[in-house]
Design an enzyme around this catalytic site. Structure first.
Site, PDB file in Angstrom:
ATOM      1  N   TRP A  14     102.642   1.260  33.951  1.00 22.22           N
ATOM      2  CA  TRP A  14     101.192   1.200  33.728  1.00 22.22           C
ATOM      3  C   TRP A  14     100.841   1.500  32.272  1.00 22.22           C
ATOM      4  CZ3 TRP A  14      97.697   5.823  33.605  1.00 22.22           C
ATOM      5  CH2 TRP A  14      98.406   6.988  33.302  1.00 22.22           C
ATOM      6  N   ASP A  15     101.819   2.040  31.535  1.00 26.44           N
ATOM      7  CA  ASP A  15     101.627   2.338  30.109  1.00 26.44           C
ATOM      8  C   ASP A  15     101.004   1.142  29.400  1.00 26.44           C
ATOM      9  OD1 ASP A  15     103.752   3.846  31.282  1.00 26.44           O
ATOM     10  OD2 ASP A  15     104.571   4.341  29.327  1.00 26.44           O
ATOM     11  N   GLU A  50     102.483  13.108  37.449  1.00 22.02           N
ATOM     12  CA  GLU A  50     103.661  13.012  38.317  1.00 22.02           C
ATOM     13  C   GLU A  50     104.156  14.363  38.817  1.00 22.02           C
ATOM     14  OE1 GLU A  50     106.471  10.517  36.291  1.00 22.02           O
ATOM     15  OE2 GLU A  50     105.355   8.729  36.859  1.00 22.02           O
ATOM     16  N   LYS A  93     101.593  17.459  34.854  1.00 21.32           N
ATOM     17  CA  LYS A  93     102.504  16.888  33.859  1.00 21.32           C
ATOM     18  C   LYS A  93     101.721  16.205  32.738  1.00 21.32           C
ATOM     19  CE  LYS A  93     106.307  13.553  33.477  1.00 21.32           C
ATOM     20  NZ  LYS A  93     106.949  12.377  34.071  1.00 21.32           N
ATOM     21  N   GLN A  94     100.677  15.463  33.135  1.00 24.58           N
ATOM     22  CA  GLN A  94      99.968  14.633  32.156  1.00 24.58           C
ATOM     23  C   GLN A  94      98.537  14.425  32.620  1.00 24.58           C
ATOM     24  OE1 GLN A  94     102.834  11.678  33.907  1.00 24.58           O
ATOM     25  NE2 GLN A  94     101.532  10.314  32.714  1.00 24.58           N
TER      26      GLN A  94
HETATM   27  C1  BGC Z   1     105.200   9.253  32.853  1.00 21.73           C
HETATM   28  C2  BGC Z   1     104.640   7.965  33.393  1.00 21.73           C
HETATM   29  C3  BGC Z   1     105.003   6.844  32.444  1.00 21.73           C
HETATM   30  C4  BGC Z   1     106.494   6.794  32.207  1.00 21.73           C
HETATM   31  C5  BGC Z   1     106.893   5.761  31.178  1.00 21.73           C
HETATM   32  C6  BGC Z   1     106.682   9.111  32.647  1.00 21.73           C
HETATM   33  O1  BGC Z   1     107.181  10.286  32.084  1.00 21.73           O
HETATM   34  O2  BGC Z   1     104.944  10.318  33.729  1.00 21.73           O
HETATM   35  O3  BGC Z   1     103.255   8.054  33.516  1.00 21.73           O
HETATM   36  O4  BGC Z   1     104.569   5.635  32.955  1.00 21.73           O
HETATM   37  O5  BGC Z   1     106.920   8.052  31.738  1.00 21.73           O
HETATM   38  O6  BGC Z   1     106.331   6.040  29.939  1.00 21.73           O
END
Ligand code: BGC
Length: 785
Positions: free
Chosen positions: A361-362, A488, A592-593
Site C-alpha cells: 500500500w506504500d 501492524e 508500530k506506525q
Molecule cells: C510496514 C507496512 C509497509 C511495509 C513495506 C512494514 O514495516 O508496517 O505498512 O507496507 O513495511 O514498507
C-alpha cells in the site's frame, strides 16, 4: 551516511569522498540508478568488493513455495521474489597483470557523485597497484529516463607517471553469487542461480545473453554494444558462454594517455514472447541508444530532469541538510516510478531486494500523492497496473468468500504474496488506498478518460469488496470486523477507524463515479440497488470513539487495552517485532506506525481541530515508529496541531531515513515511501496542503529552522507555485485558466502570472506530547528549542 565524514552536504548532489567499505552496502542503495523499469544498484564498476550486487527489471521475479508449519484454507501457496538479473554494469580492469581491486594497492583518491540534475553517477579515482603502477579511472553511469530499456557507462582509464599495460573486460554476467540471507524478515529470500541460459552471442563488441527463470518462466534478455577509443594498437576480442558475455580490450597507455570504453546496455523481458522476439527486442533497443551515442543519452537525461525539476522542486532555505535530503528523495521517487509503466512501484523501488521486491500500500498512500502533483502520468500508469491485476484480485475475493476485488497486501505480479495473513490478507485497507489514489489522481488532473476506462472499475470492484466484507448490525450501523489497519502491532480487530473511514470514502466515490459514467457502471453490472447499498453503508459507517477520553479509537476497544510497558523496554529491543511475539503486541496499546494519525491526514475533514489535537496527544506516547512509514504522517499532524518543532523532527526522520540509515537496513534498498513522505511532511505539513474533491487548501506555517519553503504543484494541467516565508505566503499560478485555492480557509482566485501574497497567521507554541521512552525522534544536530 551523510553523517559519515566522507559525505558532503550540498544542494544538488550526493557526494562521497574516499571509499568506506563499512558503508559500502548502504552506498550501493543511495547511489542506485533506475528509471522504474531497469534498476542498477550503485555497485563498483569492477563488481567487487560489494555489499549486494543488484540489477533489477521491474516485474522480473521467481516464484517459490511458501512453506507453512500449519497451513490453512486460503493461504497463498507461492511467493514471489525479485531476482538479480544479468549484470551489465561490470567493467573489470587489469593494470600490468594486476586486477584493479581497491582492497589492494594504494587508493590515492576516490570520489562518487550522484548528480541529481544530470541523472548521472560519476566516479573518479586514482590508484596505485601493489606493483606500483598508477592509473586514474573515471566512470560515468546512467539509467536512461528517455529510453527505458537502456543503461550506459562511459569508462576511462589513464596512465599516470609511467606507462601501463591495460586490459578492460566489459561484461554481461548472469547468476552472480549473492551474499547469504541474514534472517531479517524484511530482507529478501535469496534465490540461487535463478536464470537458465537460452542463448549467448558475442561478436565485434556486441554481446547478448538470453535466459529464462526456472519456475516463473520469464524470458530475460540483456545486450551490450561498445564504442572503444584508445591509442594504437588497441585490440578487442568478444566471447560468450552461457552466463557470461565479454568484450576484452587491451592496450598500452603512455603516461597521460587514455583508453575510453563506452558501454550501452539494453534489457528486455517477457512472459510470452519467443526467444527470437526477445533477442530482437534488446538488439533494437540497443540500436536506438547507439544511434544517439553517449553524449546523446546524457543530453536527453538532462533535458528530462530539467523538466522534472521545473515542476517538482522543493526549495528549503535555512536548512541545507533538509534541502539536500528532499531533492535526493524526489529524485529517488522519480526513479522508482517514472517509467514503471503498468508495473508495480515496489517498496524499495529498484534499489535493492528488500521485502523481496514487493509492492505494498506504500505505493498508493505515500508515493502516488507526490507523483500526482508532480508527474501525474506515472500515477495513471501505476493505477493501470492495478487494473491489469484485477483478475487475480477478483479470484482472491472469490477464494475469501467476498465480492469484487481483494487486492494483495504484497505482490510483484498481482497475486497475494503474504504468508502471514494477520498482517497480510487481513490488511484490507489496501483496497481503499487504491481507491483513494484513483480519486486523488482524477480530481488533481481532471483526466476523464482515465476515470472512465480505469478509475470506475477500480472504484466499483473495491466498493463491492467493502460491501461484502462489512455488515449492518441490528441498528443499521455498518461495521467492518476482523481487519488489520495500517498499524501492524494490532491485527484482526473490529472497526479500525482508518479502514472504516477510507472504506466509506471508497463506497461514496464508487457511487459518484457510476453516476458520472452510467454506461460504464452498466457494463460493470452496477444497478441502482447496488450503488444505493454502497451509499447506505457509507452513511451508516461506524467510527469507534471513547467518550470518556474524548478521542477516536484506533479500533473498537483499543483504548481499553493494557499499555505496553515502555519503561521496561530497552532501546536495543526496537524494532519490537524482532524481539517480542506478535500475540503480545496485538493485545497491548503499542503502535508500530501512524494509524489513527494517518486517518487524520487522509480523511482530514472528518476530524475537527480539537479532536485532531487530542487524538494526536493520545496516540503519540504509544507510537514507536518501527515502520519508516510513520514519521511523515506524524509530521503532518504535528504541524497541523501546532507542534512545529516536533513536525520538523519528524520531517528530519522521514527525509534522512536512508541518508542516515536510521533503520539500519538501507543496505537492502531505499525506503521509497519514507522518501516520498518527506515531500508530504513539507507540502502537507508545513504547507498545510489538503485536497478534497474540488477544494485545495493551504495552511502554511514554518518551523523556526526554515527561512523559506517553496514548492510547485501540477493541478488540472496548470502549474501552481507556493512560496512560504516566515510572515507571508505567495501563490502564483504559472499558466492556464484561473484557479481557486484557500489560504487558511480564505478563498483566493488566482489568475496566471499574478502572484497573491497573504499573511501567515502566528501560531501559539504549545507543549508537544511525549513519545515512548527511547523513541523520541532523532534530533541529531538540529538546535534544541
Ligand atoms: C510496514 C507496512 C509497509 C511495509 C513495506 C512494514 O514495516 O508496517 O505498512 O507496507 O513495511 O514498507
Amino acid at each position: 551516511m551523510i553523517t559519515h565524514t566522507s559525505y558532503a552536504v550540498e544542494p544538488w548532489a550526493l557526494r562521497e569522498r574516499g571509499l568506506h567499505l563499512d558503508v559500502l552496502p548502504q552506498s550501493e542503495s543511495v547511489f542506485a540508478l533506475s528509471n522504474g523499469h531497469v534498476g542498477w544498484r550503485g555497485n563498483l564498476d569492477e563488481g567487487e568488493p560489494h555489499g549486494l550486487p543488484g540489477s533489477y527489471l521491474n516485474g522480473v521475479h521467481e516464484v517459490h513455495p511458501l512453506p507453512y508449519a500449519e497451513a490453512g484454507y486460503g493461504y497463498p501457496e507461492s511467493g514471489q521474489t525479485v531476482i538479480n538479473v544479468t549484470n551489465g554494469k561490470i567493467i573489470r580492469l587489469l593494470v600490468d597483470d594486476e586486477p584493479f581491486d581497491l582492497r589492494y594497492g594504494l587508493l590515492r583518491s576516490h570520489e562518487r557523485v550522484l548528480d541529481l540534475r544530470a541523472g548521472l553517477l560519476t566516479r573518479t579515482c586514482e590508484w596505485t597497484s601493489p606493483a606500483g603502477t598508477t592509473v586514474r579511472v573515471r566512470s560515468r553511469r546512467l539509467v536512461s529516463f528517455t529510453q527505458r530499456a537502456i543503461a550506459a557507462v562511459a569508462y576511462e582509464v589513464e596512465a599516470v607517471g609511467a606507462p601501463a599495460r591495460i586490459v578492460v573486460q566489459s561484461e554481461l554476467v548472469a547468476n552472480e553469487q549473492l551474499p547469504d540471507h541474514d534472517g531479517d524478515p524484511r530482507a529478501a529470500v535469496v534465490l540461487e542461480s535463478p536464470l537458465e541460459a537460452e542463448e549467448h552471442f558475442a561478436k565485434d563488441g556486441r554481446l547478448r545473453l538470453v535466459h529464462r527463470t526456472r519456475r516463473s518462466g520469464l524470458r530475460v534478455g540483456a545486450a551490450a554494444d561498445h564504442v572503444v577509443s584508445g591509442p594504437e594498437p588497441t585490440t578487442t576480442e568478444s566471447e560468450a558462454t552461457d552466463d557470461l558475455a565479454r568484450l576484452t580490450v587491451a592496450t598500452v597507455l603512455a603516461p597521460g594517455e587514455r583508453l575510453r570504453v563506452e558501454k550501452f546496455v539494453s534489457y528486455g523481458w517477457s512472459g510470452t514472447r519467443s526467444l527470437p522476439a526477445v533477442s530482437d527486442q534488446v538488439d533494437a533497443a540497443l540500436a536506438a541508444a547507439t544511434s544517439v551515442g553517449w553524449s546523446g543519452l546524457v543530453a536527453e537525461q538532462r533535458a528530462y530532469l530539467d523538466d522534472f525539476w521545473a515542476r517538482s522542486d522543493v526549495e528549503v532555505d535555512g536548512d541545507e541538510k533538509i534541502q539536500q535530503a528532499v531533492r535526493f528523495a524526489l529524485f529517488h521517487v522519480l526513479q522508482a516510478g517514472a517509467r514503471a509503466e503498468q508495473r508495480a512501484i515496489p517498496a524499495k523501488g529498484l534499489t535493492g531486494s528488500g521485502y523481496d521486491g514487493h509492492a505494498f500500500w506504500d505505493t498508493e498512500t505515500f508515493v502516488l500523492p507526490l507523483l500526482t502533483y508532480t508527474s501525474p502520468g506515472a500515477v495513471a500508469e501505476a493505477l493501470r497496473w492495478r487494473q491489469n491485476t484485477l483478475p487475480a484480485a477478483r479470484d482472491r475475493a472469490v477464494q475469501l468468500g467476498l465480492r469484487g476485488a481483494a487486492f494483495p497486501w504484497r505482490t510483484i505480479e498481482g497475486s497475494e504474496g503474504s504468508a502471514y495473513w494477520p498482517a497480510g490478507t487481513a490488511a484490507f485497507h489496501v483496497n481503499a488506498d487504491i481507491a483513494d489514489a484513483v480519486v486523488r489522481y482524477t480530481s488533481a488532473t481532471g483526466d476523464e478518460r482515465f476515470e472512465r476506462d480505469t478509475g470506475v472499475e477500480l472504484l466499483v470492484e473495491t466498493a463491492r469488496l467493502w460491501r461484502s466484507l462489512g455488515h449492518h448490525d441490528h441498528h443499521g450501523t455498518f461495521h467492518i470486523d476482523g481487519v488489520t489497519g495500517p498499524d501492524e502491532y494490532s491485527a484482526v480487530a473490529d472497526d479500525n477507524t482508518y479502514t472504516n473511514l477510507m472504506a466509506r470514502a471508497n463506497l461514496r466515490a464508487a457511487a459518484d463515479a457510476v453516476e458520472r459514467h452510467p454506461l460504464r457502471g452498466e457494463e460493470l453490472g452496477v444497478d441502482e440497488e447496488e450503488s444505493t447499498a454502497w451509499r447506505d453503508a457509507a452513511e451508516a459507517m461506524y467510527v469507534p470513539y471513547n467518550h470518556e477520553l474524548r478521542v477516536h479509537e484506533q479500533h473498537a476497544g483499543f483504548t481499553r487495552y493494557q499499555r505496553w510497558d515502555f519503561a521496561a523496554t530497552r532501546p536495543d529491543q526496537y524494532p519490537l517485532l524482532l524481539h517480542f511475539p506478535y500475540f503480545d503486541l496485538y493485545r497491548k496499546q503499542v503502535i508500530k506506525q501512524a494509524d489513527l494519525v494517518l486517518a487524520m491526514c487522509t480523511c482530514s475533514t472528518f476530524f475537527d481541530a480539537e479532536h485532531k489535537a487530542r487524538n494526536f496527544a493520545y496516540y503519540e506516547p504509544l507510537t514507536v515508529r518501527d515502520s519508516s512509514l510513520s514519521a511523515c504522517c506524524q509530521a503532518v499532524i504535528a504541524a497541523e496541531a501546532g507542534h512545529l518543532r516536533l513536525a520538523y523532527d519528524y520531517l528530519h526522520e522521514a527525509a534522512l531515513m536512508d541518508l542516515e540509515d536510521l533503520e539500519h537496513n538501507t543496505r537492502d534498498g531505499l525506503h521509497i515511501a519514507s522518501l516520498a513522505g518527506a515531500w508530504m511532511a513539507l507540502v502537507a505539513g508545513f504547507g498545510g496542503m489538503r485536497h478534497h474533491g474540488a477544494r485545495i487548501d493551504f495552511a502554511p506555517r514554518l518551523p523556526e529552522q526554515f527561512g523559506r519553503l517553496a514548492f510547485t504543484l501540477e493541478l488540472r494541467g496548470r502549474r501552481l507555485r507556493v512560496e512560504i516565508g516566515r510572515a507571508e505566503a505567495t501563490y502564483t499560478l504559472l499558466n492556464g485558466d484561473p484557479l481557486t485555492v484557500h489560504h487558511h480557509d480564505v478563498p483566493l482566485t488566482l489568475d496566471a502570472d499574478k502572484p497573491h501574497t497573504r499573511t501567515v497567521p502566528l501560531l501559539e507554541p504549545r507543549p508537544a506530547p511525549d513519545q515512548p521512552l527511547h523513541r523520541r525522534p532523532n534530533h541529531l544536530d538540529a538546535p534544541e528549542s
